[in-house]
Design a protein around this motif. Sequence first.
Motif, PDB file in Angstrom:
ATOM      1  N   GLY A 276       0.802  -1.211   0.000  1.00 52.38           N
ATOM      2  CA  GLY A 276       0.000   0.000   0.000  1.00 52.38           C
ATOM      3  C   GLY A 276       0.837   1.263   0.000  1.00 52.38           C
ATOM      4  N   LEU A 277       1.977   1.232   0.677  1.00 51.70           N
ATOM      5  CA  LEU A 277       2.832   2.415   0.684  1.00 51.70           C
ATOM      6  C   LEU A 277       3.400   2.652  -0.706  1.00 51.70           C
ATOM      7  CD1 LEU A 277       3.990   4.682   2.465  1.00 51.70           C
ATOM      8  CD2 LEU A 277       6.095   3.367   2.434  1.00 51.70           C
ATOM      9  N   TYR A 278       3.855   1.579  -1.371  1.00 52.16           N
ATOM     10  CA  TYR A 278       4.387   1.746  -2.722  1.00 52.16           C
ATOM     11  C   TYR A 278       3.298   2.176  -3.695  1.00 52.16           C
ATOM     12  CZ  TYR A 278       8.730  -0.221  -1.064  1.00 52.16           C
ATOM     13  OH  TYR A 278       9.888  -0.438  -0.373  1.00 52.16           O
TER      14      TYR A 278
ATOM     15  N   GLU B 140       6.995   1.569  12.124  1.00 52.08           N
ATOM     16  CA  GLU B 140       6.893   0.106  12.065  1.00 52.08           C
ATOM     17  C   GLU B 140       5.526  -0.381  12.521  1.00 52.08           C
ATOM     18  OE1 GLU B 140      10.599  -0.584  14.299  1.00 52.08           O
ATOM     19  OE2 GLU B 140      11.207  -1.842  12.594  1.00 52.08           O
ATOM     20  N   GLN B 141       4.954   0.272  13.513  1.00 52.35           N
ATOM     21  CA  GLN B 141       3.632  -0.106  14.007  1.00 52.35           C
ATOM     22  C   GLN B 141       2.568   0.084  12.918  1.00 52.35           C
ATOM     23  OE1 GLN B 141       2.091   2.318  17.256  1.00 52.35           O
ATOM     24  NE2 GLN B 141       1.185   0.488  18.170  1.00 52.35           N
ATOM     25  N   LEU B 142       2.587   1.229  12.246  1.00 48.16           N
ATOM     26  CA  LEU B 142       1.622   1.476  11.171  1.00 48.16           C
ATOM     27  C   LEU B 142       1.852   0.509  10.010  1.00 48.16           C
ATOM     28  CD1 LEU B 142      -0.658   2.961   9.753  1.00 48.16           C
ATOM     29  CD2 LEU B 142       1.019   4.687   9.037  1.00 48.16           C
ATOM     30  N   TYR B 143       3.097   0.314   9.618  1.00 50.70           N
ATOM     31  CA  TYR B 143       3.387  -0.586   8.507  1.00 50.70           C
ATOM     32  C   TYR B 143       2.978  -2.026   8.841  1.00 50.70           C
ATOM     33  CZ  TYR B 143       6.030   3.146   6.134  1.00 50.70           C
ATOM     34  OH  TYR B 143       6.408   4.308   5.496  1.00 50.70           O
TER      35      TYR B 143
ATOM     36  N   ALA C  60      -3.311  -6.289   7.009  1.00 55.33           N
ATOM     37  CA  ALA C  60      -4.463  -6.136   6.109  1.00 55.33           C
ATOM     38  C   ALA C  60      -4.165  -6.704   4.722  1.00 55.33           C
ATOM     39  CB  ALA C  60      -4.852  -4.663   6.003  1.00 55.33           C
ATOM     40  N   GLU C  61      -2.908  -6.666   4.314  1.00 53.09           N
ATOM     41  CA  GLU C  61      -2.506  -7.121   2.975  1.00 53.09           C
ATOM     42  C   GLU C  61      -2.276  -8.628   2.896  1.00 53.09           C
ATOM     43  OE1 GLU C  61       1.002  -4.881   1.968  1.00 53.09           O
ATOM     44  OE2 GLU C  61      -0.075  -2.966   1.953  1.00 53.09           O
ATOM     45  N   ARG C  62      -2.008  -9.246   4.035  1.00 51.27           N
ATOM     46  CA  ARG C  62      -1.607 -10.656   4.071  1.00 51.27           C
ATOM     47  C   ARG C  62      -2.601 -11.566   3.359  1.00 51.27           C
ATOM     48  NH1 ARG C  62      -0.643 -11.481   9.526  1.00 51.27           N
ATOM     49  NH2 ARG C  62       1.359 -10.482   9.182  1.00 51.27           N
TER      50      ARG C  62
ATOM     51  N   ARG D 171      -4.521  -2.203  -2.265  1.00 54.23           N
ATOM     52  CA  ARG D 171      -5.718  -1.436  -1.896  1.00 54.23           C
ATOM     53  C   ARG D 171      -6.013  -1.557  -0.405  1.00 54.23           C
ATOM     54  NH1 ARG D 171      -7.355  -3.024  -7.030  1.00 54.23           N
ATOM     55  NH2 ARG D 171      -8.490  -4.858  -6.310  1.00 54.23           N
ATOM     56  N   ALA D 172      -5.857  -2.765   0.147  1.00 53.25           N
ATOM     57  CA  ALA D 172      -6.111  -2.973   1.575  1.00 53.25           C
ATOM     58  C   ALA D 172      -5.112  -2.181   2.418  1.00 53.25           C
ATOM     59  CB  ALA D 172      -6.031  -4.460   1.914  1.00 53.25           C
ATOM     60  N   GLY D 173      -3.854  -2.157   2.000  1.00 50.72           N
ATOM     61  CA  GLY D 173      -2.844  -1.387   2.718  1.00 50.72           C
ATOM     62  C   GLY D 173      -3.117   0.100   2.662  1.00 50.72           C
ATOM     63  N   VAL D 174      -3.501   0.588   1.498  1.00 46.13           N
ATOM     64  CA  VAL D 174      -3.834   2.011   1.341  1.00 46.13           C
ATOM     65  C   VAL D 174      -5.005   2.372   2.245  1.00 46.13           C
ATOM     66  CG1 VAL D 174      -4.782   3.741  -0.258  1.00 46.13           C
ATOM     67  CG2 VAL D 174      -2.896   2.267  -0.987  1.00 46.13           C
ATOM     68  N   GLN D 175      -5.998   1.496   2.322  1.00 45.01           N
ATOM     69  CA  GLN D 175      -7.164   1.767   3.162  1.00 45.01           C
ATOM     70  C   GLN D 175      -6.753   1.917   4.633  1.00 45.01           C
ATOM     71  OE1 GLN D 175     -10.471  -0.923   2.708  1.00 45.01           O
ATOM     72  NE2 GLN D 175     -11.586   0.000   4.414  1.00 45.01           N
TER      73      GLN D 175
END
Length: 188
Positions: A74-76, A138-141, A147-149, A158-162
Amino acid sequence: MTAAPERACQASGGVRPTGVERRLGAEELIVTKTDLQGRITYANDTFLRISALVEEETLGRPHNIIRHPQMPRGLYSCLWSTIAAGEEMFAYVKNLATDGAHYWVLAHVTPSITPDGKPCGYHSNRRSPSRSALPVVEQLYARMLRAERGLPANEAARAGVQVLEEALAEAGTTYSGWIWSLEEEGAS
């Protein structure tokens, strides 16, 4: 110090994190340039040294050869959509060197523009981040990664961005605002 060529070839997926951390010096800067597809066209000596790469094995390779598995898709996704829109972005990034060591950076990524105003690639400067910011990052990531797993790549992004957007909305800030608030806390 340069890596053996076989290490550079492993970087696209065969390297396992060792848990060893490298740190940039306070005055060191990593500089890379890529084409529009993210293939490296320039890398300074600091990047090569800290990433355990050799220039001949690096140029023309995708920049994600140093992607750490603990970085959320999501970060990328946010990064690419921001720079593709012609805007700059600052981001905390954990990278994976070809020898398995990792290193954290505060990246500043900008589009490179031709004299006639067209994008022709990307330029990134990276410096040492505030050490006190890293546990918060690190906590946020980690939340984003949970969520992405198990999801296919696009759905994972998309899940990471959300998760990222929800966390920023809760904090009442933007990603850039969050970055700079953490950097300022670390400077005081």
